[in-house]
Design an enzyme around this catalytic site. Structure first.
Site, PDB file in Angstrom:
ATOM      1  N   GLU A   1       0.830  -1.204   0.000  1.00  0.00           N
ATOM      2  CA  GLU A   1       0.000   0.000   0.000  1.00  0.00           C
ATOM      3  C   GLU A   1       0.869   1.260   0.000  1.00  0.00           C
ATOM      4  OE1 GLU A   1      -4.141   0.448   1.839  1.00  0.00           O
ATOM      5  OE2 GLU A   1      -2.803   1.231   3.392  1.00  0.00           O
TER       6      GLU A   1
ATOM      7  N   ARG B   1      -4.559  33.319 -16.961  1.00  0.00           N
ATOM      8  CA  ARG B   1      -5.110  34.298 -16.025  1.00  0.00           C
ATOM      9  C   ARG B   1      -4.238  35.553 -16.046  1.00  0.00           C
ATOM     10  NH1 ARG B   1      -9.207  36.769 -13.328  1.00  0.00           N
ATOM     11  NH2 ARG B   1      -8.700  37.222 -11.143  1.00  0.00           N
TER      12      ARG B   1
ATOM     13  N   GLN C   1       7.227  36.171 -10.552  1.00  0.00           N
ATOM     14  CA  GLN C   1       8.150  35.201  -9.969  1.00  0.00           C
ATOM     15  C   GLN C   1       7.506  34.419  -8.827  1.00  0.00           C
ATOM     16  OE1 GLN C   1      11.784  36.341  -7.555  1.00  0.00           O
ATOM     17  NE2 GLN C   1      12.791  35.759  -9.482  1.00  0.00           N
TER      18      GLN C   1
END
Length: 382
Positions: free
Chosen positions: A245, A271, A282
């Site tokens: 797992e 955007r 930055q």
């Protein structure tokens, strides 16, 4: 170790992504809101072999090696936006199917594996208890000798797939004086066994399409054929489940990280604020650069851990390292994705807030981050 995709692995990855995008993403916002586990989608996954990836073909599986399994689960996490469904599939496969395959008797394999692989049966792994949590040594569920079988009393909590499971790997104390190593036995038990009941289903922060709840055992009798592995050998069964797992569940997280990275890049390019795309700032570019670094490091750790499952005697250290690093990278990436999206990231329709809610659990289930650090520390002799 060469982790370049073979032609077969490339095809597996491509087909898994196509399948997930085409079949598993419809109405995911609604399913999450209503906390719906879809048995129909479970069956669709079974048709392409997800539930039986490493199991030999003789028992209904796909017979993939561990590294190829990791690559398929990574592709599933990348293509499927339903984090709860992916988690339920992994819990079923890695903590129930794999222990039956690796520790089951021939009769148990032939009785249960075909149904577990073809989607007929849903599996669960039941070890956590209300008062034990990460401390498995304080387990209170007891299995006492009764005639030639066992009488089991106790309860388990936070059991993934518990409310819908048809069969469960259940751990109980059989010889208290021996402790967890030697005194705990794993049992493979069908949910319609008298005395077996599913308790309350829990509401939770994320992974809402994956049902989690209690299992209660009241004077439940099981025959000797229900023992999975050896009497007193529950720790070995548990170790197998956790190694698989922790190594392979995080592979699905790698796919999610890659999807979130691409989502963030796309949004940052389109955007505009203050006359330019926000990716030109930055502060945003550095967040996304960090996501890329975390993705590549997470993938290498996940692949190495998967490879070592079948090439080393013990992969527990690698499993702990991979689980710790990848889960924390997923959580950080999901949070930064919300930040990149700003106010829109906080809204349900953009689907990144759900990714963040789902990611929180990754540092808790299958052993918390603190437990993974403890394991790593012990391997280092601390």
């Amino acid at each position: 170790m060469d982790f370049a995709y073979s032609d077969e692995q490339k095809l597996l990855r491509e087909n898994t992504i196509k399948f997930a995008r085409a079949s598993l993403n419809a109405h995911v916002v609604e399913r999450d809101r209503e906390q719906v586990f879809s048995r129909d989608l479970w069956q669709e996954c079974a048709k392409v072999g997800i539930q039986g990836l490493p199991v030999p073909e003789a028992y209904g599986g796909t017979a993939l090696d561990a590294l190829s399994c990791a690559m398929v689960l990574e592709a599933l996490g990348y293509g499927c936006r339903d984090g709860g469904l992916v988690f339920s599939l992994c819990a079923h496969l890695l903590a129930c199917v794999v222990p039956v395959w690796r520790h089951g008797s021939e009769e148990q394999k032939r009785r249960y594996l075909p149904g577990l692989c073809d989607g007929t049966l849903i599996g669960a792994h039941a070890i956590t208890e209300p008062d034990s949590g990460s401390d498995s040594f304080s387990m209170r569920t007891r299995a006492e000798r009764d005639r030639d079988g066992w009488r089991i009393n106790g309860s388990k909590t936070f059991i993934s797939n518990g409310p819908v499971a048809d069969v469960a790997v259940v751990f109980a104390v059989t010889e208290p004086a021996k402790g967890f190593h030697g005194g705990v036995t794993a049992f493979l038990i069908e949910s319609d066994t008298p005395g077996f009941s599913a308790g309350q289903k829990f509401e939770k922060l994320g992974l809402r399409t994956s049902p989690v709840g209690e299992l209660v055992f009241t004077d439940m009798y099981v025959p000797p054929s229900a023992v999975l592995g050896q009497v007193g050998g529950g720790s070995a069964v548990f170790s197998t489940a956790m190694d698989w797992e922790r190594c392979l569940l995080v592979a699905s997280h790698v796919g999610t990280i890659e999807r979130l990275l691409e989502t963030s890049i796309s949004y940052a390019r389109t955007r505009n604020q203050f006359g330019q795309a926000i990716g030109k700032f930055q502060a945003i570019a550095h967040k996304i650069a960090d996501m890329k670094v975390q993705l590549e490091a997470a993938r290498l750790l996940a692949y190495r851990a998967a490879w070592r499952l079948e090439n080393l005697r013990n992969a527990s250290l690698d499993a702990a390292i991979a689980k710790l690093m990848v889960s924390e990278s997923l959580l950080k990436t999901a949070l930064e994705t919300v930040h990149v999206h700003g106010g829109y990231g906080y809204m349900v329709e953009y689907e990144v807030e759900r990714a963040l809610r789902d990611a929180v659990g990754s540092t808790i289930y299958s052993g918390t981050s603190e437990m993974q650090r403890n394991i790593i520390g012990r391997w280092l002799g601390l």
